[in-house]
Design a protein around this motif. Structure first.
Motif, PDB file in Angstrom:
ATOM      1  N   LEU A 273       0.821  -1.206   0.000  1.00 60.51           N
ATOM      2  CA  LEU A 273       0.000   0.000   0.000  1.00 60.51           C
ATOM      3  C   LEU A 273       0.861   1.264   0.000  1.00 60.51           C
ATOM      4  N   SER A 274       2.005   1.193   0.682  1.00 62.80           N
ATOM      5  CA  SER A 274       2.872   2.375   0.763  1.00 62.80           C
ATOM      6  C   SER A 274       3.475   2.734  -0.591  1.00 62.80           C
ATOM      7  N   PHE A 275       3.520   1.772  -1.525  1.00 64.94           N
ATOM      8  CA  PHE A 275       4.055   2.045  -2.856  1.00 64.94           C
ATOM      9  C   PHE A 275       3.037   2.781  -3.748  1.00 64.94           C
ATOM     10  N   ILE A 276       1.746   2.596  -3.457  1.00 64.25           N
ATOM     11  CA  ILE A 276       0.720   3.175  -4.331  1.00 64.25           C
ATOM     12  C   ILE A 276      -0.051   4.316  -3.660  1.00 64.25           C
ATOM     13  N   LEU A 277       0.126   4.474  -2.356  1.00 71.43           N
ATOM     14  CA  LEU A 277      -0.591   5.524  -1.638  1.00 71.43           C
ATOM     15  C   LEU A 277       0.381   6.560  -1.103  1.00 71.43           C
TER      16      LEU A 277
ATOM     17  N   ARG B 295       2.168   8.984   1.575  1.00 70.44           N
ATOM     18  CA  ARG B 295       2.624   8.653   2.924  1.00 70.44           C
ATOM     19  C   ARG B 295       1.630   9.101   3.989  1.00 70.44           C
ATOM     20  N   ASN B 296       1.016  10.267   3.786  1.00 69.70           N
ATOM     21  CA  ASN B 296       0.039  10.760   4.754  1.00 69.70           C
ATOM     22  C   ASN B 296      -1.167   9.833   4.851  1.00 69.70           C
ATOM     23  N   ILE B 297      -1.561   9.250   3.716  1.00 70.12           N
ATOM     24  CA  ILE B 297      -2.686   8.316   3.712  1.00 70.12           C
ATOM     25  C   ILE B 297      -2.300   7.042   4.461  1.00 70.12           C
ATOM     26  N   VAL B 298      -1.071   6.568   4.247  1.00 71.13           N
ATOM     27  CA  VAL B 298      -0.605   5.374   4.958  1.00 71.13           C
ATOM     28  C   VAL B 298      -0.578   5.628   6.462  1.00 71.13           C
ATOM     29  N   ASP B 299      -0.106   6.813   6.858  1.00 68.07           N
ATOM     30  CA  ASP B 299      -0.105   7.166   8.283  1.00 68.07           C
ATOM     31  C   ASP B 299      -1.523   7.192   8.838  1.00 68.07           C
ATOM     32  N   GLN B 300      -2.460   7.724   8.050  1.00 66.65           N
ATOM     33  CA  GLN B 300      -3.849   7.773   8.484  1.00 66.65           C
ATOM     34  C   GLN B 300      -4.430   6.364   8.607  1.00 66.65           C
ATOM     35  N   LEU B 301      -4.011   5.475   7.720  1.00 67.38           N
ATOM     36  CA  LEU B 301      -4.443   4.078   7.816  1.00 67.38           C
ATOM     37  C   LEU B 301      -3.963   3.443   9.115  1.00 67.38           C
ATOM     38  N   LEU B 302      -2.711   3.731   9.476  1.00 66.74           N
ATOM     39  CA  LEU B 302      -2.170   3.188  10.725  1.00 66.74           C
ATOM     40  C   LEU B 302      -2.904   3.759  11.931  1.00 66.74           C
TER      41      LEU B 302
ATOM     42  N   ALA C  98     -12.182   7.924  -0.493  1.00 71.17           N
ATOM     43  CA  ALA C  98     -12.866   7.300  -1.630  1.00 71.17           C
ATOM     44  C   ALA C  98     -12.196   6.000  -2.072  1.00 71.17           C
ATOM     45  N   ARG C  99     -11.409   5.412  -1.221  1.00 72.39           N
ATOM     46  CA  ARG C  99     -10.774   4.131  -1.514  1.00 72.39           C
ATOM     47  C   ARG C  99     -11.269   3.080  -0.526  1.00 72.39           C
ATOM     48  N   SER C 100     -11.442   1.872  -1.026  1.00 77.24           N
ATOM     49  CA  SER C 100     -11.771   0.735  -0.163  1.00 77.24           C
ATOM     50  C   SER C 100     -10.494  -0.066   0.053  1.00 77.24           C
ATOM     51  N   ILE C 101     -10.090  -0.152   1.291  1.00 77.93           N
ATOM     52  CA  ILE C 101      -8.810  -0.778   1.629  1.00 77.93           C
ATOM     53  C   ILE C 101      -9.040  -1.874   2.663  1.00 77.93           C
ATOM     54  N   ARG C 102      -8.384  -2.983   2.441  1.00 78.94           N
ATOM     55  CA  ARG C 102      -8.487  -4.105   3.388  1.00 78.94           C
ATOM     56  C   ARG C 102      -7.092  -4.571   3.752  1.00 78.94           C
TER      57      ARG C 102
END
Length: 271
Positions: free
Chosen positions: A114-118, A120-127, A182-186
């Motif tokens: 996910l970190s390759f396609i998203l 960094r701020n989005i990845v942090d928000q996911l965490l 607007a992304r569905s992530i699992r």
């Protein structure tokens, strides 16, 4: 009739009287001026001291806030605000005989993808979202930590059966699809449970837990796995094998054996 000499004398005395009054007034004015100047100077000094005290207090508060921040960062993860491994080793009681605690390790397997396609701020928000869901699922008597990379740990103090149910609940909840920007992530979650009672110390406990996660990843297990001595033995064997393969003369000691492929119908050699 007043003589001229008497008049001059009276005028001289009156003049002297007025002169003394003027001298007295001038002297008192000088005294008042000196006093007011002293008071003004003292007020300026007090104001300066007050400003210096305010600045000093502000500086002390800033330094205390910076020290508190450094203290917090030393024991907590910067993104999720969970306790880190340093806090784990500092604040967790070592394993003991009859220990009923269990360590649940949760590893986000696909976070690197996910970190390759998203962003960094989005990845942090996911965490952060992952952490919030983790905390919502955990009882008050549990402890949560973030380890290296994308490994999360939960210490549960319940019985074995309760810990398994709790671990299954965490696995199911944290594996659910979430919507973000607007992304569905699992997340693909690897989950393992290791008992405190079988660990020699906290370092060994983490090794046990990591052995379970490695076994889950190797076997593509899509459920919560539980520690067993066989898992750790297999990991030790693989580590020893990897060490042996790293020896300089290892390749020279290999033997190549050809296994013929025979057609069983006519017993002919086909390869």
């Amino acid at each position: 009739y007043i003589t001229r000499a008497a008049l001059l004398k009276e005028l001289f005395e009156l003049h002297n009287h007025r002169l003394w009054i003027l001298i007295f007034i001038w002297f008192m004015s000088l005294v008042v001026f000196i006093v007011l100047k002293s008071i003004s100077s003292q007020q300026r000094q007090n104001t300066q001291l007050s400003l210096e005290n305010i600045e000093l207090k502000d500086e002390i508060e800033k330094r205390r806030a910076a020290e508190d921040q450094l203290q917090f960062l030393a024991y907590h993860d910067n993104i999720t605000k969970l306790n880190n491994l340093f806090s784990f080793f500092e604040n967790t009681e070592p394993p003991a005989a009859g220990d009923k605690r269990y360590l649940i390790q949760l590893t986000i397997e696909n976070i690197r993808e996910l970190s390759f396609i998203l962003d960094r701020n989005i990845v942090d928000q996911l965490l952060i979202d992952f952490t919030e869901r983790l905390l919502d699922c955990c009882p008050d008597n549990s402890m949560q930590f973030r380890g290296h990379g994308f490994n999360f740990y939960v210490i549960n103090s319940s019985e074995q059966s309760d810990s398994r149910i709790f671990a299954d609940k965490l696995y199911k909840e944290l594996s659910k699809t979430i919507s973000l920007h607007a992304r569905s992530i699992r997340f693909r979650i690897l989950a393992g449970v290791a008992p405190f009672s079988e660990a020699k110390d906290l370092h060994h406990l983490l090794n046990m837990s990591q052995s379970v996660i490695s076994d889950v990843a190797d076997k593509k297990i899509k459920r919560v796995a539980h520690y067993s001595p066989e898992i750790e033995s297999r990991k030790s064997f693989l580590v020893d094998l990897d060490s042996e393969m790293g020896r300089k003369n290892f390749v020279d000691e290999l033997k190549m054996v050809y296994q013929p492929i025979i057609n069983m119908e006519d017993r002919s050699l086909v390869g």
